[in-house]
Scaffold this active site. Structure first.
Site, short mmCIF file in Angstrom:
data_model
loop_
_atom_site.label_atom_id
_atom_site.label_comp_id
_atom_site.label_asym_id
_atom_site.label_seq_id
_atom_site.Cartn_x
_atom_site.Cartn_y
_atom_site.Cartn_z
N ARG A 1 18.92 36.34 -16.65
CA ARG A 1 19.64 35.28 -17.35
C ARG A 1 18.84 33.97 -17.44
NH1 ARG A 1 22.08 36.65 -12.55
NH2 ARG A 1 22.63 35.04 -11.00
N ARG B 1 33.55 30.66 5.28
CA ARG B 1 32.69 29.98 4.31
C ARG B 1 33.30 28.64 3.89
NH1 ARG B 1 30.87 30.20 -1.41
NH2 ARG B 1 28.59 30.01 -1.33
N ARG C 1 13.02 -8.45 10.74
CA ARG C 1 12.43 -9.77 10.66
C ARG C 1 13.31 -10.74 9.87
NH1 ARG C 1 10.34 -11.32 5.67
NH2 ARG C 1 8.97 -9.49 5.62
N ALA D 1 23.42 27.42 -7.10
CA ALA D 1 23.09 27.06 -5.72
C ALA D 1 21.68 26.49 -5.62
CB ALA D 1 23.23 28.29 -4.82
N GLU E 1 18.91 33.22 -7.36
CA GLU E 1 20.19 32.72 -6.85
C GLU E 1 20.40 33.10 -5.39
OE1 GLU E 1 22.28 30.63 -6.60
OE2 GLU E 1 23.86 30.90 -8.11
N ARG F 1 0.82 -1.22 0.00
CA ARG F 1 0.00 0.00 0.00
C ARG F 1 0.85 1.26 0.00
NH1 ARG F 1 -3.14 -4.44 -0.44
NH2 ARG F 1 -5.36 -3.95 -0.23
N ASN G 1 29.49 35.28 -15.36
CA ASN G 1 30.23 34.01 -15.34
C ASN G 1 31.59 34.17 -16.00
OD1 ASN G 1 27.18 32.15 -15.98
ND2 ASN G 1 28.20 32.53 -14.03
N TYR H 1 11.51 3.82 -4.78
CA TYR H 1 12.33 4.04 -3.60
C TYR H 1 13.55 4.90 -3.89
CZ TYR H 1 9.49 0.30 -1.62
OH TYR H 1 8.44 -0.48 -1.19
N ARG I 1 8.01 -12.23 14.69
CA ARG I 1 7.60 -10.91 14.18
C ARG I 1 7.53 -9.89 15.31
NH1 ARG I 1 2.19 -12.08 11.13
NH2 ARG I 1 2.24 -9.81 10.89
N HIS J 1 19.65 28.60 -11.03
CA HIS J 1 21.03 28.99 -10.76
C HIS J 1 21.76 27.86 -10.04
CE1 HIS J 1 19.71 33.11 -11.73
NE2 HIS J 1 18.60 32.73 -11.13
N ARG K 1 20.90 25.01 -15.44
CA ARG K 1 21.32 26.37 -15.13
C ARG K 1 21.03 27.26 -16.33
NH1 ARG K 1 27.38 26.56 -12.98
NH2 ARG K 1 26.84 28.78 -12.83
N HIS K 2 20.98 28.54 -16.09
CA HIS K 2 20.87 29.49 -17.18
C HIS K 2 22.08 29.35 -18.10
CE1 HIS K 2 24.03 31.68 -15.10
NE2 HIS K 2 23.33 31.50 -13.98
#
Length: 562
Positions: free
Chosen positions: A413, A458, A171, A500, A433, A142, A360, A535, A195, A498, A353-354
């Site tokens: 962009r 960062r 089990r 990210a 972005e 189900r 860039n 899955y 069980r 973008h 992405r653009h």
């Protein structure tokens, strides 16, 4: 998101609210709602005995007159004038509504042993951590494991520690694989004992997981969720689990998956069950027949949830109807809302992405730059590419509605990249972005020179680092949650966004950790095709032969060094 035209303080205890371009419902509250605050709160907190039904299979009125979808025992009907799926955002909680009342704690297990003698707990956990267990309920085939894995993936993406405990796996440790349907005969006392032992061990591990004080740095440390994935098809078993979990201050939310469409059940058996661990060495036809016998055995003792004093959600025919009882709190409401949006229709999600932008080329981040000449070339090549990608599944007549919808950000962009596509387009501010704050428009070299501490911070924790006046990847994930909710409702979608943003969406579908999310490689002038399966998801990448700069910045071996 919602209109604020509410009818409040209705004597009949029914209330009416309108959802922005989605649906209009009239719902009778058995819990006794007497008023609704406007505007509606962003996340719902509590509602009782509410039935919500999708109207995807009903007639769609042309004159806007509501069509009754369901009539309750007291002749109160649910209405809808929209062809879209139902979304629920109740208002403020009613103080007069009673809170869920836990059942009396039993000290003895169904096999007559004191619970303490068959459980091995590791500590009592942190009392400041909210703990919730989702207990799945339903007959075999189900979709319980499908729902469990999707909910688990969603919560982990939101930085909520979550783990699913599948009793079938426990089990198999005791009974082995390739068990026949006779093992699930309720009259088989030896098998019943095995069980129960498997279920108890799974519950013990679940409790230990919820009580653990170990947290991933990228995850929240104030909440933890576990999913108990099993049939749990009798009131006795559900009462046993409820007593066991509530004794450890664990909230319980039962999620029952009901399906009475033979085609859906047979599809699940053939695509998932006959190739699973219980039938790996069996002939597929023989395995299918044996699984059918297993279902009949479970049906002989199955008891649907009727316990009104427990929090539960019933999902009928993969979202055609959802019944919700005593769902309260942010966490339970997010889970229920997410489950309401799931469907099993075949679909594909394309992400690109653009095209290459002028920023860039200059190595600058953020901004609202236009496409470079090579980026414009990519935009011109996209229509023919998608004609090929969709050809295999687009058997509809040319006069029919397009088979795909294009989502872009509000930045130039992405809009320029998608302008030549012949499909319907929708701009999302949420797809913009990641906001670089004071570093917007700078190169990494300039950031390292002007903000050396930020540059190093960062690199130490890219997921949690927040630009000054800007966002972190964690902020971005929160911003994208509504996009994920809508994506789960949709069929074929192309997202032009973008780096990210696509990293975050890609990590959701493919189950990447939050630590790895900021380093997913998403090159320019490439299309990622994701096909959700039972899955998991299948991935395919198509790269166009159009040169572009490489903007990927790999995980540094030493913090602060590019």
């Amino acid at each position: 998101m919602l209109n604020t035209d509410w009818n409040a303080t209705i004597p009949s205890k029914s209330f009416k609210f309108r959802f922005h371009h989605w649906c209009e419902l009239q719902i009778h509250s058995g819990g006794g709602f007497s008023s609704i605050d406007a505007p509606c709160k962003a996340s719902f907190t509590r509602f009782s005995n509410v039935v919500v039904m999708s109207d995807s299979s009903t007639a769609r009125p042309s004159d806007g007159v509501p069509v009754p979808l369901l009539t309750t025992s007291d002749s109160t009907a649910l209405y809808s004038t929209s062809p879209c799926s139902t979304h629920v955002f109740p208002g403020a909680p009613n103080p007069s509504m009673p809170s869920p009342v836990p059942m009396e704690h039993r000290r003895v297990s169904p096999v007559g042993l004191p619970i303490e003698t068959i459980m091995n707990y590791e500590g009592s956990g942190n009392p400041n951590v909210k703990k919730l267990v989702c207990i799945m309920v339903g007959l075999p085939a189900r979709g319980k494991t499908y729902i469990s894995q999707r909910v688990c993936r969603f919560l982990k993406w939101l930085a909520v520690p979550c783990r699913a405990f599948n009793v079938g796996q426990y089990r198999r440790k005791y009974a082995g694989e390739n068990v026949t349907s006779e093992f699930f005969n309720p009259k088989n006392a030896a098998a019943q004992k095995i069980r129960l032992q498997a279920a108890t061990e799974a519950a013990t591990d679940l409790i230990n997981f919820l009580n653990s004080n170990e947290f991933d740095p990228s995850e929240r440390d104030d909440v933890r969720v576990a999913i108990f994935d099993a049939t749990n098809s009798t009131r006795e078993r559900r009462s046993y689990l409820l007593n066991m979990f509530t004794k450890h201050d664990i909230e319980c939310l039962f999620v029952e998956s009901i399906c009475n469409e033979p085609a859906l059940i047979l599809r699940n058996i053939r695509e998932v069950k006959v190739s699973g661990p219980d039938y790996m060495t069996r002939d597929p036809l023989e395995a299918e027949e044996d699984f059918m016998r297993r279902m009949v055995l479970f049906e002989s003792t199955y008891q649907t949830i009727t316990e009104e004093d427990v929090s539960h959600c019933k999902v009928i025919n993969v979202g055609d109807m959802v019944v919700i009882n005593r769902v309260h709190g942010w966490l339970q409401s997010r889970i229920v809302y997410y489950v309401m949006n799931l469907h099993v229709k075949s679909r594909r999600i394309f992400m690109s992405r653009h095209g290459e932008s002028m920023f860039n080329i200059a190595g600058r981040i953020g901004g609202d730059a236009e496409l470079s000449p090579r980026g414009q070339q990519y935009a011109e090549a996209l229509p023919s590419l998608f004609d090929k990608l969709l050809k295999s599944s687009d058997d509809e007549d040319e006069d029919e509605d397009p088979p795909i919808v294009v989502w872009t950000s509000t930045l130039r962009r992405t809009i320029q990249t998608a302008r030549n596509l012949r499909y319907p387009k929708l701009q999302w501010k949420s797809l913009d972005e990641l906001d670089a704050g004071v570093c917007d428009g700078m190169t990494y070299e300039e950031i390292e020179r002007d903000f050396p501490e930020d540059f190093a911070a960062r690199d130490c924790d890219k997921f949690n680092y927040r630009y000054r006046g800007g966002e972190s990847y964690r902020d971005l994930v929160i911003r994208l949650e509504p996009v994920i909710m809508e994506l789960e409702r949709q069929e074929n979608i192309l997202i032009v966004a973008h780096q990210a943003v696509i990293r975050a969406l890609y990590a959701y579908f493919l189950g990447h950790s939050l630590e790895d999310l900021p380093y997913v490689r998403v090159p320019l002038h490439s299309v990622i095709c994701i096909t959700p399966k039972a899955y998991g998801c299948e991935e395919r990448r198509v790269r166009l032969d159009i040169e572009a700069v490489d903007t990927h910045r790999p995980r540094p071996s030493k913090p602060g060094k590019a």
